[in-house]
Design an enzyme around this catalytic site. Structure first.
Site, PDB file in Angstrom:
ATOM      1  N   ASP A   8       2.737   1.873  -3.383  1.00 20.41           N
ATOM      2  CA  ASP A   8       2.929   3.248  -2.766  1.00 20.41           C
ATOM      3  C   ASP A   8       2.336   4.128  -3.770  1.00 20.41           C
ATOM      4  O   ASP A   8       2.048   3.827  -4.857  1.00 20.41           O
ATOM      5  CB  ASP A   8       4.673   3.365  -2.534  1.00 20.41           C
ATOM      6  CG  ASP A   8       4.888   4.800  -2.295  1.00 20.41           C
ATOM      7  OD1 ASP A   8       4.357   5.323  -1.273  1.00 20.41           O
ATOM      8  OD2 ASP A   8       5.811   5.423  -2.941  1.00 20.41           O
ATOM      9  N   ASP A  10       3.127   8.148  -4.452  1.00 22.01           N
ATOM     10  CA  ASP A  10       3.930   9.248  -5.008  1.00 22.01           C
ATOM     11  C   ASP A  10       5.276   8.284  -5.511  1.00 22.01           C
ATOM     12  O   ASP A  10       6.079   7.799  -4.702  1.00 22.01           O
ATOM     13  CB  ASP A  10       4.369  10.394  -3.961  1.00 22.01           C
ATOM     14  CG  ASP A  10       3.220  11.110  -3.525  1.00 22.01           C
ATOM     15  OD1 ASP A  10       3.116  12.340  -4.120  1.00 22.01           O
ATOM     16  OD2 ASP A  10       2.509  10.605  -2.753  1.00 22.01           O
ATOM     17  N   ASP A 167       8.912   2.857  -4.398  1.00 21.49           N
ATOM     18  CA  ASP A 167      10.325   3.573  -5.012  1.00 21.49           C
ATOM     19  C   ASP A 167      11.006   3.819  -3.834  1.00 21.49           C
ATOM     20  O   ASP A 167      11.921   4.835  -4.082  1.00 21.49           O
ATOM     21  CB  ASP A 167       9.660   4.592  -5.907  1.00 21.49           C
ATOM     22  CG  ASP A 167       9.025   5.520  -5.208  1.00 21.49           C
ATOM     23  OD1 ASP A 167       8.255   5.669  -4.219  1.00 21.49           O
ATOM     24  OD2 ASP A 167       9.550   6.865  -5.422  1.00 21.49           O
TER      25      ASP A 167
END
Length: 228
Positions: A8, A10, A167
């Site tokens: 991922d 950000d 995250d």
């Protein structure tokens, strides 16, 4: 065999929250609204720009002013996209180790290509990652596995030969839906009240430096798995 690692963007690969905070507070200041603290913005970044605007102005997308504020925020962010954004501590070293080992790596993000591509260029990552899949490249975004399948196709690997690192719960769900192992980043932009353990990832890391060890554990697990 493990052949690729997908990330991922950000909150996993890049720490973008400082730039999001600065851009939001500039807009809030113009509208004479109270400024937001970095930690509050950090907890909302993984939910996207709409969540950040909602945090700052306290209005939902159905509010008549929301669309204009969102557009203004995104326009500002586009022009200031990599002022303070960096790779998370230890992440560049991990990427270099992947590259030295001949492992491919790529990005699967819900961040539109309008922002992802110039951000990767600004950080000199565009020539290093083998694939960067954004929601405008596919019909369905995460947690649907479609963008992960496309990244694997571009990297020339089977999903079972890759792992996905993220995250957010949707990252773990997307990786699981694609049939690959998942790694949750406890150092990322975790929403208030969320616990990475609840997402049931295959592995959890608390710092980028731990990625190498976890990947070694996963390789060993693959090697010890019985042949089908």
């Amino acid at each position: 065999m493990l052949k690729a690692v997908l990330f991922d963007l950000d909150g996993t690969l890049l720490d973008t929250a400082t730039d999001f905070t600065r851009v939001l507070n500039g807009l809030l200041n113009e509208h004479q609204r109270p400024l937001q603290h970095y930690e509050a913005v950090r907890r909302r970044v993984s939910d996207g720009a709409r969540a950040v605007v909602n945090l700052g102005f306290g209005i939902d997308p159905d509010h008549p002013d929301f669309a204009a504020l969102l557009a203004a925020f995104l326009d500002r962010y586009e022009t200031q996209i990599a002022v303070e954004t960096t790779l998370f501590p230890g992440m560049d070293a991990q990427l270099r180790k992947l590259e030295a080992q001949g492992l491919k790596w790529g990005i699967v993000t819900n961040k539109p290509s309008r922002f992802t591509e110039p951000l990767l260029r600004a950080l000199d990552l565009d020539g290093r990652c083998g694939s960067a899949i954004c929601p405008d490249h596919v019909t369905h975004r995460k947690p649907d596995p479609e963008p992960i399948y496309l990244a694997c196709k571009e990297l020339g690997v089977n999903p079972k030969e890759a792992v996905y690192v993220g995250d957010h719960r949707r990252d773990i769900d997307a990786g699981r839906n694609a049939g690959m192992a998942t790694i949750a980043c406890a150092f990322g932009y975790i929403s208030e009240g969320e616990s990475v353990e609840d997402w049931l990832p295959d592995y959890i890391i608390h710092h980028a430096d731990e990625l190498e060890t976890v990947l070694a554990q996963h390789r060993k697990k693959l090697e010890e798995a019985p042949c089908p």
